[in-house]
Enzyme design. Sequence first.
Site, PDB file in Angstrom:
ATOM      1  N   CYS A  74      27.637 -31.535 -12.823  1.00  0.00           N
ATOM      2  CA  CYS A  74      26.345 -32.206 -12.985  1.00  0.00           C
ATOM      3  C   CYS A  74      25.587 -31.720 -14.218  1.00  0.00           C
ATOM      4  O   CYS A  74      24.819 -32.472 -14.819  1.00  0.00           O
ATOM      5  CB  CYS A  74      25.468 -31.972 -11.751  1.00  0.00           C
ATOM      6  N   CYS A 134      21.507 -32.242 -11.759  1.00  0.00           N
ATOM      7  CA  CYS A 134      21.713 -32.134 -10.317  1.00  0.00           C
ATOM      8  C   CYS A 134      20.421 -32.437  -9.558  1.00  0.00           C
ATOM      9  O   CYS A 134      19.347 -32.579 -10.140  1.00  0.00           O
ATOM     10  CB  CYS A 134      22.240 -30.739  -9.979  1.00  0.00           C
ATOM     11  N   CYS A 141      26.768 -36.188  -8.755  1.00  0.00           N
ATOM     12  CA  CYS A 141      27.520 -36.739  -7.621  1.00  0.00           C
ATOM     13  C   CYS A 141      27.344 -38.253  -7.531  1.00  0.00           C
ATOM     14  O   CYS A 141      26.240 -38.778  -7.655  1.00  0.00           O
ATOM     15  CB  CYS A 141      27.089 -36.070  -6.337  1.00  0.00           C
ATOM     16  N   SER A 187      21.493 -33.632   2.948  1.00  0.00           N
ATOM     17  CA  SER A 187      21.871 -34.046   1.606  1.00  0.00           C
ATOM     18  C   SER A 187      21.801 -35.560   1.489  1.00  0.00           C
ATOM     19  O   SER A 187      21.897 -36.285   2.491  1.00  0.00           O
ATOM     20  CB  SER A 187      23.291 -33.571   1.311  1.00  0.00           C
TER      21      SER A 187
END
Length: 664
Positions: A70, A143, A224, A507
């Site tokens: 990231c 991130c 991600c 998350s």
Amino acid sequence: MHRITRRALSTTRRVCDEQVLNRFSRNVTQPKQQGASQAMLYATDGVDSEEDLKKPMIGIGSVWYEGNPCNKHLLDIGKDVKQSVTAAGIIGYQFGTVGVSDGISMGTQGMLYSLPSRDLIADQIETAGGGHWLDGMVVIPGCDKNMPGVLMGVARLNRPSIMVYGGTIRAGHCPGPQPPPSQPLDIVSAFQAYGKYVAAGRTDTAEQERANTIRYACPGQGACGGMYTANTMASNAEVLGMTLPGSSSFPADSPEKQQECASIGPVLRNMLEKNILPSQILTKAAFDNAITLTMIMGGSTNAVLHLIAIAANVGIRLRLEDFERIADKTPVLADLRPSGKYVFEDIYKLGGIPKIVHYLIENDFIDGDTMTVTGKSLRQNADEWVAQHGKLPFNQDIIRPLGNPIKSTGHIRVLRGNLAPGGAISKITGKEGLQFEGRARVYNSEDEFLADFEKGTFVKGEKVVIVLRYLGPRGGPGMPEMLKPTSMIMGAGLGNDVAFVTDGRFSGGSHGFVVGHVVPEAMAGGRIGLVENGDLIKIDAVKNTIEHIVSRDKLKARKRKAPYREGLKRGWLRLYSLNVESASYGCVLGIRRDLRSRLVDFKEPAWRTKQKVDERRDQVREKQIVEAKLRRAQKVAANQTRLRVEAERKAKAEAEQKKTEETA
């Protein structure tokens, strides 16, 4: 003598400043009394003459760290940005901030530092700009916590600033038959791989699939790849107006990301000339837009924490009620991971976030009149984008039309009830159902749950509510994310049988029937700390309730024997736990002392007022108990002294009598 007055710190435009670009740096670059400052600046890149000292000076802050995909490329993005601002006649100084990789730290003690890193990033951005009299900022996050961190920092500074997102990662693909090559992989595939491996009986074939998934899930640089927290907050930053159009959907290694970096210089110069400030961009209407886009895209529940925190740093009070209000009228349209099929790279292929924003403005879901870093409105930016790239097509199933939503109302639900009187946040797309009722299994740490999971104690058909507690902002401390437990349950195929309730977070990659952000948390005396194995818990995402079913007598008995958990003794996390607010207030540091008096439209909720009264009552009661113990101890000591004196007197009298008898 030259004096730096309070007026020099202000960002309010004055008529004579309209073409002054070095509004702040001139405090050290121009006065003769600041010769030492100027001497040091002559030793830096880009400063060779007095004319250079008259140029605006800006910071280029990269949340750079080589150790995760990231953030590993953000220093290089900063270098590209520096070339652009230099060509625009601006002196740019690169600096770095700390960042924590959620993907690497997940499920370990390292995750305790994740949310606190948001506030460290904000502090570093503010410190770099304020300490060096910089005229503006370009911030480059990657991130999850990076995005809110940098936006909180530039909001505090309130100087011309722009965000450049590091970009999303490309989808991974596993060669061979396990899993199929056409199935895209991402970090959540890696998290779920272990649960699948255990559920498959730990066979050699299952191990090969697990190993291949791990090896090919992350093919290169970028955040991600699903609609997880990083892409959620990058999209929010774009619709807030703090990035250039398209920034959130350009993959990290795309040519469009390089073009974005090359265009920053002229945009930032325009912002400096017109003194376009974060406070003009980050308005209440802009935050409503961000909440709306989060619902439309099926974004992360972490958006609740982060948007509240960013707003607080510009003096705007976002409430949980704002999320409720918008969720009730906003559908879910995006079929994106974690609960959907597609990854964020597919949004890029579809034409980017600006096409979706344009569609929502056309249909009155988003306010197009808000200001952006381009100096134009959100509507103008979207119109220009679709004029060049075309409108959002509907011959695809990544983004559905408003008339055919995945869910007719928002997936992020604010729940309240006796288990969470201060609120809790659930992420329910409807695929998991809208109600859940099950018996509690209680764990005071992730490790306790994982040990139980390894034993195979969870079976299909048995409705279980996993309660993970003492994981809140104070209790964790740091409110860690529960992606590892949820991924194991989903990977094992138990998503319809198991729900999660925690005072920690989930998350953006978590999916299933999950409820987090429970307030008050266990460490603060919340009822979640009194739940025991076998208790019935009912969750209703239609009525927006969460109830703990246990008799009043049992609850009273549990309160009397409730364990006391001692916090950390030292370090940054100790400082964090002492100053952090609850999840319903965005886990902002110091809000009780520093911000509440300045927040717009602030109203303390009834549960918080009651909690304060209870805390004061408990403090008085504890003081009375201590004083009573002290009085008893003093009485016992006095009695012992009296008995000792009487014994000594009696012994002395007996000795004298004996002596008299012996003399006679």
